[in-house]
Motif scaffolding. Structure first.
Motif, PDB file in Angstrom:
ATOM      1  N   ASP A  49      40.063  29.668  44.468  1.00  0.00           N
ATOM      2  CA  ASP A  49      39.377  28.372  44.434  1.00  0.00           C
ATOM      3  C   ASP A  49      38.266  28.302  43.382  1.00  0.00           C
ATOM      4  O   ASP A  49      37.542  27.318  43.290  1.00  0.00           O
ATOM      5  CB  ASP A  49      38.835  28.019  45.821  1.00  0.00           C
ATOM      6  CG  ASP A  49      37.719  28.938  46.301  1.00  0.00           C
ATOM      7  OD1 ASP A  49      37.253  29.812  45.527  1.00  0.00           O
ATOM      8  OD2 ASP A  49      37.305  28.796  47.462  1.00  0.00           O
ATOM      9  N   GLY A  50      38.102  29.377  42.603  1.00  0.00           N
ATOM     10  CA  GLY A  50      37.092  29.391  41.542  1.00  0.00           C
ATOM     11  C   GLY A  50      35.761  29.989  41.964  1.00  0.00           C
ATOM     12  O   GLY A  50      34.904  30.229  41.116  1.00  0.00           O
ATOM     13  N   SER A  51      35.568  30.209  43.251  1.00  0.00           N
ATOM     14  CA  SER A  51      34.314  30.815  43.716  1.00  0.00           C
ATOM     15  C   SER A  51      34.343  32.324  43.443  1.00  0.00           C
ATOM     16  O   SER A  51      35.365  32.871  43.032  1.00  0.00           O
ATOM     17  CB  SER A  51      34.129  30.546  45.217  1.00  0.00           C
ATOM     18  OG  SER A  51      35.140  31.194  45.963  1.00  0.00           O
ATOM     19  N   TRP A  52      33.218  32.972  43.684  1.00  0.00           N
ATOM     20  CA  TRP A  52      33.109  34.415  43.468  1.00  0.00           C
ATOM     21  C   TRP A  52      32.881  35.095  44.802  1.00  0.00           C
ATOM     22  O   TRP A  52      32.126  34.603  45.635  1.00  0.00           O
ATOM     23  CB  TRP A  52      31.965  34.741  42.517  1.00  0.00           C
ATOM     24  CG  TRP A  52      32.193  34.205  41.143  1.00  0.00           C
ATOM     25  CD1 TRP A  52      31.723  33.034  40.636  1.00  0.00           C
ATOM     26  CD2 TRP A  52      32.991  34.787  40.121  1.00  0.00           C
ATOM     27  NE1 TRP A  52      32.169  32.858  39.348  1.00  0.00           N
ATOM     28  CE2 TRP A  52      32.955  33.925  39.010  1.00  0.00           C
ATOM     29  CE3 TRP A  52      33.733  35.958  40.029  1.00  0.00           C
ATOM     30  CZ2 TRP A  52      33.620  34.209  37.817  1.00  0.00           C
ATOM     31  CZ3 TRP A  52      34.398  36.236  38.844  1.00  0.00           C
ATOM     32  CH2 TRP A  52      34.336  35.360  37.754  1.00  0.00           C
ATOM     33  N   LYS A  53      33.514  36.227  45.003  1.00  0.00           N
ATOM     34  CA  LYS A  53      33.394  36.974  46.258  1.00  0.00           C
ATOM     35  C   LYS A  53      32.970  38.401  45.937  1.00  0.00           C
ATOM     36  O   LYS A  53      33.500  39.028  45.019  1.00  0.00           O
ATOM     37  CB  LYS A  53      34.730  36.986  46.995  1.00  0.00           C
ATOM     38  CG  LYS A  53      34.689  37.741  48.308  1.00  0.00           C
ATOM     39  CD  LYS A  53      36.012  37.656  49.040  1.00  0.00           C
ATOM     40  CE  LYS A  53      36.012  36.385  49.850  1.00  0.00           C
ATOM     41  NZ  LYS A  53      37.051  36.334  50.860  1.00  0.00           N
TER      42      LYS A  53
ATOM     43  N   HIS B   4      33.744  39.432  37.726  1.00  0.00           N
ATOM     44  CA  HIS B   4      32.670  38.620  37.146  1.00  0.00           C
ATOM     45  C   HIS B   4      32.165  39.300  35.875  1.00  0.00           C
ATOM     46  O   HIS B   4      31.850  40.494  35.886  1.00  0.00           O
ATOM     47  CB  HIS B   4      31.536  38.465  38.158  1.00  0.00           C
ATOM     48  CG  HIS B   4      30.571  37.390  37.795  1.00  0.00           C
ATOM     49  ND1 HIS B   4      29.643  37.542  36.792  1.00  0.00           N
ATOM     50  CD2 HIS B   4      30.395  36.140  38.294  1.00  0.00           C
ATOM     51  CE1 HIS B   4      28.924  36.439  36.694  1.00  0.00           C
ATOM     52  NE2 HIS B   4      29.356  35.573  37.580  1.00  0.00           N
ATOM     53  N   PRO B   5      32.056  38.548  34.771  1.00  0.00           N
ATOM     54  CA  PRO B   5      31.627  39.152  33.497  1.00  0.00           C
ATOM     55  C   PRO B   5      30.270  39.863  33.586  1.00  0.00           C
ATOM     56  O   PRO B   5      30.085  40.911  32.966  1.00  0.00           O
ATOM     57  CB  PRO B   5      31.550  37.962  32.540  1.00  0.00           C
ATOM     58  CG  PRO B   5      32.370  36.892  33.158  1.00  0.00           C
ATOM     59  CD  PRO B   5      32.350  37.120  34.636  1.00  0.00           C
ATOM     60  N   ASP B   6      29.339  39.314  34.359  1.00  0.00           N
ATOM     61  CA  ASP B   6      28.020  39.944  34.477  1.00  0.00           C
ATOM     62  C   ASP B   6      28.095  41.286  35.197  1.00  0.00           C
ATOM     63  O   ASP B   6      27.288  42.177  34.954  1.00  0.00           O
ATOM     64  CB  ASP B   6      27.037  39.034  35.232  1.00  0.00           C
ATOM     65  CG  ASP B   6      26.716  37.760  34.474  1.00  0.00           C
ATOM     66  OD1 ASP B   6      27.011  37.694  33.258  1.00  0.00           O
ATOM     67  OD2 ASP B   6      26.196  36.817  35.094  1.00  0.00           O
ATOM     68  N   ASP B   7      29.055  41.406  36.127  1.00  0.00           N
ATOM     69  CA  ASP B   7      29.181  42.629  36.913  1.00  0.00           C
ATOM     70  C   ASP B   7      30.073  43.664  36.244  1.00  0.00           C
ATOM     71  O   ASP B   7      29.971  44.846  36.540  1.00  0.00           O
ATOM     72  CB  ASP B   7      29.767  42.313  38.297  1.00  0.00           C
ATOM     73  CG  ASP B   7      28.877  41.392  39.116  1.00  0.00           C
ATOM     74  OD1 ASP B   7      27.693  41.234  38.760  1.00  0.00           O
ATOM     75  OD2 ASP B   7      29.360  40.831  40.100  1.00  0.00           O
ATOM     76  N   LEU B   8      30.945  43.200  35.376  1.00  0.00           N
ATOM     77  CA  LEU B   8      31.942  44.084  34.787  1.00  0.00           C
ATOM     78  C   LEU B   8      31.297  45.233  34.007  1.00  0.00           C
ATOM     79  O   LEU B   8      31.586  46.400  34.252  1.00  0.00           O
ATOM     80  CB  LEU B   8      32.886  43.281  33.885  1.00  0.00           C
ATOM     81  CG  LEU B   8      34.144  43.997  33.435  1.00  0.00           C
ATOM     82  CD1 LEU B   8      34.980  44.438  34.622  1.00  0.00           C
ATOM     83  CD2 LEU B   8      34.957  43.094  32.529  1.00  0.00           C
TER      84      LEU B   8
END
Length: 172
Positions: A89-93, A58-62
């Motif tokens: 599926d496009g979701s974030w884990k 995730h860009p915010d977490d990177l």
């Protein structure tokens, strides 16, 4: 070599990745369990990520995750961070990444990571925090309402008491 790694990693909980110590932390190896954790086959995972954690985190977490990892590296050759990865599926884990920096005899650095699925734990923690905030807001609201209702009621009760006393006084 890959077949041996697959056999070894199949017995480990979570997933395994080995990456280079380059700008994008390009993958040298990704276990089937790691890819499956996010809904991919290894081939799909490598394609979706463009071969690096930078392509799928995730860009915010990177940025914050890399900064946190580098901070932990100042104290030791390992880190433990949690961040989000994009699923098929496009979701974030949410995953928990346990990294160990390994120095090869030729001087190159590799990162060997154990990846654990923390999505359920993090989601429940977020829900619990939201629930706590909602309960605190309800408590504060009810406390204010109780005070706001009590004050006029006390005034009304006081006026009724004055009226009752006045009516009793007039009867005598």
């Amino acid at each position: 070599m890959r077949k041996q790694l697959d056999i070894i990693t199949s017995a480990i909980p979570g997933g395994i990745k080995i990456s280079n110590d380059d700008e994008s932390y390009s993958f040298k190896y990704v276990s089937e369990q790691y890819a499956a954790m996010l809904g991919y086959t290894v081939e799909e995972f490598m394609e979706a990520s463009n071969g690096s954690v930078v392509g799928i985190a995730h860009p915010d977490d990177l940025e914050s995750g890399i900064a946190e990892a580098l901070e932990q590296y100042k104290k030791a050759d390992h880190y433990e961070i949690t961040y989000r990865m994009r699923c098929k599926d496009g979701s974030w884990k949410y995953i928990e990444d346990h990294d160990h920096k390994v120095f090869a005899p030729d001087g190159k650095i590799e990162h060997r990571n154990l990846i654990l699925d923390k999505n359920e734990l993090v989601q429940k923690t977020i829900e619990l925090e939201s629930e706590k905030k909602a309960n605190a807001a309800k408590t504060a609201f009810l406390s204010r309402m109780s005070h706001d209702i009590r004050t006029p009621l006390n005034g009304i009760i006081g006026l009724l008491e004055i009226d009752r006393r006045q009516n009793n006084f007039d009867r005598t």
